[in-house]
Design an enzyme around this catalytic site. Structure first.
Site, PDB file in Angstrom:
ATOM      1  N   ILE A 471       0.835  -1.209   0.000  1.00 26.36           N
ATOM      2  CA  ILE A 471       0.000   0.000   0.000  1.00 26.36           C
ATOM      3  C   ILE A 471       0.870   1.260   0.000  1.00 26.36           C
ATOM      4  O   ILE A 471       0.532   2.263   0.620  1.00 26.36           O
ATOM      5  CB  ILE A 471      -0.981   0.004   1.179  1.00 26.36           C
ATOM      6  CG1 ILE A 471      -0.256  -0.217   2.510  1.00 26.36           C
ATOM      7  CG2 ILE A 471      -2.045  -1.064   0.994  1.00 26.36           C
ATOM      8  CD1 ILE A 471      -1.182  -0.154   3.718  1.00 26.36           C
ATOM      9  N   THR A 473       3.809   2.162   1.250  1.00 30.01           N
ATOM     10  CA  THR A 473       4.394   2.690   2.483  1.00 30.01           C
ATOM     11  C   THR A 473       5.667   3.467   2.194  1.00 30.01           C
ATOM     12  O   THR A 473       5.927   4.510   2.814  1.00 30.01           O
ATOM     13  CB  THR A 473       4.691   1.539   3.460  1.00 30.01           C
ATOM     14  OG1 THR A 473       3.527   0.724   3.606  1.00 30.01           O
ATOM     15  CG2 THR A 473       5.103   2.075   4.819  1.00 30.01           C
ATOM     16  N   GLU A 492       3.240  -4.366  -8.170  1.00 28.16           N
ATOM     17  CA  GLU A 492       2.263  -4.896  -7.206  1.00 28.16           C
ATOM     18  C   GLU A 492       1.161  -5.603  -7.983  1.00 28.16           C
ATOM     19  O   GLU A 492       0.755  -5.142  -9.055  1.00 28.16           O
ATOM     20  CB  GLU A 492       1.675  -3.762  -6.355  1.00 28.16           C
ATOM     21  CG  GLU A 492       0.620  -4.191  -5.355  1.00 28.16           C
ATOM     22  CD  GLU A 492       1.105  -5.256  -4.414  1.00 28.16           C
ATOM     23  OE1 GLU A 492       0.447  -6.306  -4.325  1.00 28.16           O
ATOM     24  OE2 GLU A 492       2.160  -5.048  -3.771  1.00 28.16           O
ATOM     25  N   ASP A 514       3.674  -7.626 -13.093  1.00 29.77           N
ATOM     26  CA  ASP A 514       4.165  -8.597 -12.121  1.00 29.77           C
ATOM     27  C   ASP A 514       5.691  -8.615 -12.166  1.00 29.77           C
ATOM     28  O   ASP A 514       6.305  -8.520 -13.230  1.00 29.77           O
ATOM     29  CB  ASP A 514       3.602  -9.978 -12.487  1.00 29.77           C
ATOM     30  CG  ASP A 514       3.908 -11.039 -11.448  1.00 29.77           C
ATOM     31  OD1 ASP A 514       4.951 -10.937 -10.781  1.00 29.77           O
ATOM     32  OD2 ASP A 514       3.109 -11.977 -11.313  1.00 29.77           O
ATOM     33  N   ILE A 515       6.306  -8.732 -11.004  1.00 33.50           N
ATOM     34  CA  ILE A 515       7.763  -8.677 -10.913  1.00 33.50           C
ATOM     35  C   ILE A 515       8.423  -9.746 -11.773  1.00 33.50           C
ATOM     36  O   ILE A 515       9.528  -9.543 -12.299  1.00 33.50           O
ATOM     37  CB  ILE A 515       8.201  -8.815  -9.441  1.00 33.50           C
ATOM     38  CG1 ILE A 515       9.702  -8.620  -9.303  1.00 33.50           C
ATOM     39  CG2 ILE A 515       7.773 -10.151  -8.857  1.00 33.50           C
ATOM     40  CD1 ILE A 515      10.185  -8.605  -7.870  1.00 33.50           C
ATOM     41  N   CYS A 538       6.045 -13.626   2.836  1.00 30.15           N
ATOM     42  CA  CYS A 538       6.687 -14.454   3.860  1.00 30.15           C
ATOM     43  C   CYS A 538       5.947 -15.762   4.101  1.00 30.15           C
ATOM     44  O   CYS A 538       6.340 -16.523   4.994  1.00 30.15           O
ATOM     45  CB  CYS A 538       6.803 -13.678   5.171  1.00 30.15           C
ATOM     46  SG  CYS A 538       5.198 -13.245   5.909  1.00 30.15           S
ATOM     47  N   ARG A 719      -0.273  -6.918   6.007  1.00 28.31           N
ATOM     48  CA  ARG A 719       0.847  -7.220   5.107  1.00 28.31           C
ATOM     49  C   ARG A 719       1.789  -6.037   4.923  1.00 28.31           C
ATOM     50  O   ARG A 719       2.781  -6.150   4.198  1.00 28.31           O
ATOM     51  CB  ARG A 719       0.310  -7.657   3.739  1.00 28.31           C
ATOM     52  CG  ARG A 719      -0.414  -8.989   3.744  1.00 28.31           C
ATOM     53  CD  ARG A 719      -0.620  -9.491   2.331  1.00 28.31           C
ATOM     54  NE  ARG A 719      -1.494  -8.627   1.562  1.00 28.31           N
ATOM     55  CZ  ARG A 719      -2.776  -8.870   1.327  1.00 28.31           C
ATOM     56  NH1 ARG A 719      -3.335  -9.964   1.832  1.00 28.31           N
ATOM     57  NH2 ARG A 719      -3.510  -8.046   0.607  1.00 28.31           N
ATOM     58  N   TRP A 721       4.228  -2.522   5.973  1.00 26.15           N
ATOM     59  CA  TRP A 721       5.329  -2.148   6.852  1.00 26.15           C
ATOM     60  C   TRP A 721       4.828  -1.163   7.910  1.00 26.15           C
ATOM     61  O   TRP A 721       3.828  -0.469   7.714  1.00 26.15           O
ATOM     62  CB  TRP A 721       6.448  -1.493   6.052  1.00 26.15           C
ATOM     63  CG  TRP A 721       7.174  -2.421   5.130  1.00 26.15           C
ATOM     64  CD1 TRP A 721       7.230  -3.782   5.201  1.00 26.15           C
ATOM     65  CD2 TRP A 721       7.954  -2.057   3.987  1.00 26.15           C
ATOM     66  NE1 TRP A 721       8.000  -4.284   4.193  1.00 26.15           N
ATOM     67  CE2 TRP A 721       8.457  -3.252   3.426  1.00 26.15           C
ATOM     68  CE3 TRP A 721       8.272  -0.845   3.387  1.00 26.15           C
ATOM     69  CZ2 TRP A 721       9.271  -3.267   2.292  1.00 26.15           C
ATOM     70  CZ3 TRP A 721       9.084  -0.853   2.265  1.00 26.15           C
ATOM     71  CH2 TRP A 721       9.584  -2.049   1.722  1.00 26.15           C
TER      72      TRP A 721
END
EC number: 2.1.1.37
Length: 740
Positions: A471, A473, A492, A514-515, A538, A719, A721
């Site tokens: 979002i 951060t 994202e 997408d990465i 994670c 999700r 930070w």
């Protein structure tokens, strides 16, 4: 109180048993004539993929009591009856022998209210008959540490009817002390149907569970398996698996039965109807684990000797591992005087920051194991201590005394530092930080390249590549610090996250593919970049996930996408322009994964817990070359350090700090009793979305876009930070880039 019954889902089937069990049964096609089906000896196992903290979305299985798993075989030849009491199609003397599994365990319920309703509907629940002719073969350890009277289990032979023999029944004690019963068909708990065969070859804990169970069966059957010192686990397993697949010859099923000459350990099989159990302390004060369920006899003897030597001034705590008692530790214990051996240290690194759904640590604060845990009653404390550590290190009988105390303050909260040989360090908070940031087993990498501060007149706006942006951060913090942003490219895939970033930052963020689809050509087109940041998912790295796939499978592999694009973004060696990067992930990961990440990124991480600059715990690892990453974390005057500072008007906080807030809604409830953290107009209440945003450091209504509900907004925040932590890390960038 008996609860109602329900069928477990496929996910629950996998996690329904903590320990691996062996069944010598027969395979048959139930749709065919049983008389024509050959009897084939098979080896079947029921096991969670990870012994440490099995957890699923349906039940918080961390609190399962030491399970009693039995083998039941139909020797009557009369066939079984189904759950509705109707006789099955197979009957007569030709009925194949079918395996039946019985597992008794203690599982806390998330919803006490439905349990009360189910209790009134359980009268028709079928039970096994006391005169049941089915022999039970118990494959649990005879020398297991007896349960306390406050951790009752159920004796199936005393409270049962013959109907329902084809089901596995699990009697689970709910969080409020009631019981709820589950029934599941035994054939759905078999390894061949519910577990992935590849897990045997990939996961060491899985193989260890198989080995321990086969070893127990081998000892009972008197089977001798040749072995030599130094053999690997795989070499020891090979002959045992061949023996098991062959039908446990020559003794067969009879050899797996326990020795009748050995006295029954009745304290381990205490029933819920035992009057002694009802006199114990409230069961919700206790928490039980499967990890640490192995035989710790040698370790306890070693620790007892260590405690005796220290008490008599014949030894020094720092010369022994406080967790197991071994001599010559490799590291210090971060909280108490004493050391840690290599295996205990690795366990600490993996599990110390693992929290249960009630916000408490999943394992003992002293040894990171524990069969039975006692929870601190202080609402702001998340510590728990196992019975074994209290009995050995504090004194015999301490655990029973603690169970009778309400409230009970743990040894991290009491002003007195010394309790027996358990002595809290004066500088434990600094030691804890050093413990997670200075790993002697990690490689020593060259210090990152240092970039001198740039004069204000020569500074230019920053160009950022944000991978797994969430979002936004990173963008929010840069703007709060007043750093001018020339471009902010974000990768994202979550539509809700993209909506938040687009709306709240008015289209200043450019969202890309997408990465995995980003190439070097894209980096050259969008760049050059001055800052690359990201934190891969994670899910498959966190020890909380019992079926995690690790760094090289599942979403864990996305780390290498970050590493790939980081290399594409790095400037040439002759280019002296400042270039910074940062990678974030969870602390509760396996030591091997942490070391692999450090090896690829060529630096060791720093550990920062958001509790120092916010009202919630959130420990994370950060890798990178940002200036001063390892400097002490200091709160600013604008940081909201207590929960009350984050609440709306007329709402009162019950505690100062909250535990880690995740994507799950029940993570908002606090403490062993799952209390609501807020009181409003005399009634308990959960945290509102605006209050969650303040806890994370976001502006009010930051996630209030596109008609998202409360659950969706909490998932985005869970999700994300922590804004104050990222501000702490990004603050030195003001000396290198233009500011507004």
């Amino acid at each position: 109180m008996r609860g109602g019954s329900r069928h477990l889902s496929n996910e629950e089937d996998v996690s329904g048993c903590e320990d691996c069990i062996i069944i010598s049964g027969t395979c048959s096609d139930q749709s065919s004539d049983p008389k024509t089906v050959p009897l084939t000896q098979v080896l079947e196992a029921v096991c969670t993929v990870e012994n440490r903290g099995c957890r699923t979305s349906s039940q918080p299985s961390k609190r399962k009591a030491s399970s009693l798993i039995s083998y039941v075989q139909d020797l009557t030849g009369d066939g079984d009856e189904d759950r509705d009491g109707e006789v099955g199609g197979s009957s007569g003397s030709g009925t194949p022998v079918m395996p039946q599994l019985f597992c008794e365990t203690r599982i806390p319920s998330k919803t006490p209210a439905p349990l009360s309703w189910q209790a009134n509907t359980s009268a028709s629940t079928p039970w096994l008959s006391p005169a049941s002719p089915y022999p039970i073969i118990d494959l649990t350890d005879e020398d297991v540490i007896p349960q306390s009277i406050s951790t009752p289990s159920v004796d199936w032979s005393q409270d049962s009817h013959q109907e329902g023999m084809d089901t596995t029944q699990v009697d689970a004690e709910s969080r409020d002390g009631g019981n709820i019963e589950y029934q599941v068909s035994a054939d759905k708990l078999l390894l061949s149907q519910s577990c992935i065969l590849a897990a045997f070859y990939k996961l060491v804990p899985y193989r260890e569970s198989i080995y321990r169970t086969l070893e127990k069966a081998r000892v009972r059957a008197g089977k001798a398996c040749p072995s030599s010192p130094g053999e690997s686990l795989e070499d020891q397993l090979k002959p045992m698996l061949e023996w098991a697949h062959g039908g446990f010859k020559p003794t067969g099923i009879e050899g797996l039965k326990p020795n009748k000459k050995q006295p029954e350990n009745k304290s381990r099989r205490r029933t819920t109807n035992d009057p002694a159990a009802s006199e114990s302390s409230p069961p919700k004060r206790l928490k039980t684990n499967s990890y640490g369920g192995k035989d710790r006899g040698e370790d306890e003897e070693s620790r007892e000797q260590m405690a005796s030597d220290v008490t008599n001034n014949k030894g020094n705590l720092e010369d022994h591992c406080l967790s197991c008692g071994r001599k010559d530790p490799v590291s210090f214990h971060p909280l108490f005087e004493g050391g840690l051996c290599q295996s205990c240290r690795d366990r600490f690194l993996e599990l110390f920051y693992m929290y249960d759904e009630d916000g408490y640590q999943s394992y003992c604060t002293v040894c990171c194991e524990g069969r039975e845990l006692l929870l601190c009653s202080n609402t702001s404390c998340c510590r728990c201590f196992c019975v074994e550590c209290l009995e050995v290190l504090v004194g015999a009988g301490t655990a029973e005394d603690v169970k009778l105390q309400e409230p009970w303050s743990c040894y991290m909260c009491l002003p007195q530092r010394c309790h027996g040989v358990l002595r809290r360090r004066k500088d434990w908070n600094m030691r804890l930080q050093d413990f997670f940031t200075t790993d002697p087993d990690l490689e020593e990498f060259e210090p990152p390249k240092l970039y001198p501060a740039i004069p204000a007149a020569k500074r230019r706006p920053i160009r950022v590549l944000s991978l797994f942006d969430g979002i936004a951060t990173g963008y929010l913090v840069l703007k709060e610090l007043g750093i001018k942003v020339e471009k902010y490219i974000a990768s994202e895939v979550c539509a809700e996250s993209i909506a938040v970033g687009t709306v709240k930052h008015e289209g200043q963020i450019k969202y890309v593919d997408d990465i995995r689809n980003i190439t070097k050509e894209h980096i050259d087109e969008w760049g050059p970049f001055d800052l690359v940041i990201g934190g891969s998912p994670c899910n498959d790295l966190s020890c909380v996930n019992p079926v995690r796939k690790g760094l090289f499978e599942g979403t864990g592999r996305l780390f290498f996408e970050f590493y790939r694009l980081l290399n594409y973004s790095c400037p040439e060696e002759e280019d002296d322009r400042p270039f910074f990067w940062m990678f974030e992930n969870v602390v509760a990961m396996e030591v091997g994964d942490k070391r692999d990440i450090s090896r690829f990124l060529e630096c060791n991480p720093v550990m920062i817990d958001a509790i120092k600059v916010s009202a919630a715990h959130r420990a994370r690892y950060f890798w990178g070359n940002l200036p001063g990453m390892n400097r002490p974390v200091m709160a600013s005057k604008n940081d909201k350090l207590e929960l009350q500072d984050c609440l709306e008007f007329s709402r009162t906080a019950k505690l100062k700090k909250v535990q880690t807030i995740t994507t799950k809604s029940n993570s908002i409830r606090q403490g062993k009793n799952q209390l609501f953290p807020v009181v409003m107009n005399g009634k308990d209440d959960v945290l509102w979305c605006t209050e969650l945003e303040r806890i994370f450091g976001f502006p009010e209504h930051y996630t209030d876009v596109s008609n998202m509900g409360r659950g969706a907004r909490q998932k985005l925040l869970g999700r994300s930070w922590s804004v104050p932590v990222i501000r702490h890390l990004f603050a030195p960038l003001k000396d290198h880039f233009a500011c507004e």
